[in-house]
Design a protein around this motif. Structure first.
Motif, short mmCIF file in Angstrom:
data_model
loop_
_atom_site.label_atom_id
_atom_site.label_comp_id
_atom_site.label_asym_id
_atom_site.label_seq_id
_atom_site.Cartn_x
_atom_site.Cartn_y
_atom_site.Cartn_z
N CYS A 83 0.83 -1.20 0.00
CA CYS A 83 0.00 0.00 0.00
C CYS A 83 0.87 1.26 0.00
N VAL A 138 -9.79 1.37 2.59
CA VAL A 138 -10.46 1.52 1.30
C VAL A 138 -9.50 2.06 0.26
N ASP A 139 -8.74 3.09 0.63
CA ASP A 139 -7.80 3.72 -0.31
C ASP A 139 -6.75 2.73 -0.80
N GLU A 184 -6.81 -0.51 -1.25
CA GLU A 184 -7.30 -1.41 -2.29
C GLU A 184 -7.40 -0.68 -3.62
N PHE A 185 -7.87 0.55 -3.57
CA PHE A 185 -8.01 1.34 -4.80
C PHE A 185 -6.65 1.62 -5.43
N PHE A 186 -5.70 2.11 -4.63
CA PHE A 186 -4.40 2.50 -5.18
C PHE A 186 -3.58 1.29 -5.64
N ARG A 227 -4.81 -1.52 -6.86
CA ARG A 227 -5.38 -1.96 -8.14
C ARG A 227 -5.01 -1.00 -9.26
N LEU A 228 -5.05 0.29 -8.95
CA LEU A 228 -4.71 1.29 -9.95
C LEU A 228 -3.26 1.17 -10.39
#
Length: 263
Positions: A177, A236-237, A239-241, A243-244
């Protein structure tokens, strides 16, 4: 724009920034705070004279691309011009680490602080400092910020503000992360290594907190609420970052792309 929460990893992040594309804007002999406006905790007595920017455009033009917002967050937030970030740390561990840092400075003679300044810094860093840093500018003028005692409404403001930040990190909790967030901050992909000080390490071996942990927990009850909320945002952030980043997206920089401005 990185809000520097004391003893949460700011020096480590500054070191990473110094070796990134932002490094040319950071003087070699200083930390990452901009000296015309931001004063760190050891300049506490300057809070009364800290200037305000005339506009967000003025802030953007007069500060480096990567800069640490010291002591307290400046409002209004300039989110059309800058991306906002901060590092967090478990409140009791952070408060004890800050107290150790101050006592080590006094013990090693690295800072000859007047007694009143030392006590002011100690009190502010011990008790709900994160809540104070995220809210003080909305509730007190410069002369009264240092004496502001955070309450429930300050914690609510702190959580609302964190929900609007672009990046929140807690170092070493999730290395993948951390790498993803650093990537999109434009700071590269290296893991942030904790900043170590050999002299402080020697002092830490013989120092013990003067109060039991339960007292520090009581002193930082609001910060615990803010911290727990920030942890949920981070989950939450992350997982988003991640994947991005895995999708090979390009890094984000301190200015928003023109096609995203106003969103």
């Amino acid at each position: 724009m990185n809000l520097h929460i004391l003893k949460a990893g700011g020096m480590s992040l500054c070191s990473v920034a110094r070796h990134s594309e932002y490094g040319s804007d950071i003087p070699a002999d200083t930390n990452c705070w901009e000296r015309q406006h931001f004063y760190p905790m050891w300049c506490l007595y300057y809070l009364g004279t800290r200037p305000k920017w005339e506009s967000c455009e003025d802030l953007d033009e007069s500060t480096p691309d990567f800069v640490m917002n010291e002591n307290y967050l400046d409002y209004p937030l300039c989110m059309q011009q800058r991306l906002y970030s901060t590092l967090i740390r478990e409140p009791v561990e952070r408060a004890i680490s800050h107290e150790l840092h101050l006592e080590a400075l006094k013990d090693t003679g690295n800072h000859e602080m007047p007694k009143k300044l030392f006590e002011s810094r100690l009190a502010m860093g011990r008790m709900n400092y994160m809540t104070w840093a995220l809210s003080a500018d909305l509730f007190a003028d410069n002369l009264n910020k240092a004496s502001l005692v955070p309450g429930k409404m300050h914690a609510e403001v702190a959580m609302d503000t964190l929900s609007r930040f672009d990046f929140i990190m807690e170092l070493s909790e999730d290395v993948e992360c951390d790498a993803a967030i650093l990537h999109f901050m434009g700071l590269g992909d290296d893991v942030v290594e904790p900043h170590m000080n050999a002299e402080f390490g020697k002092f830490e071996a013989k120092w013990h907190p003067p109060q039991p942990r339960s007292v520090y927990e009581e002193w930082n009850n609001l910060d615990k609420e803010v911290y727990d909320y920030a942890k949920r945002l981070i989950k939450v952030d992350c997982e988003f970052f991640k994947r991005l980043k895995n999708a090979n997206s390009k890094p984000r920089y301190h200015h928003l792309p023109k096609n995203l401005a106003g969103i």
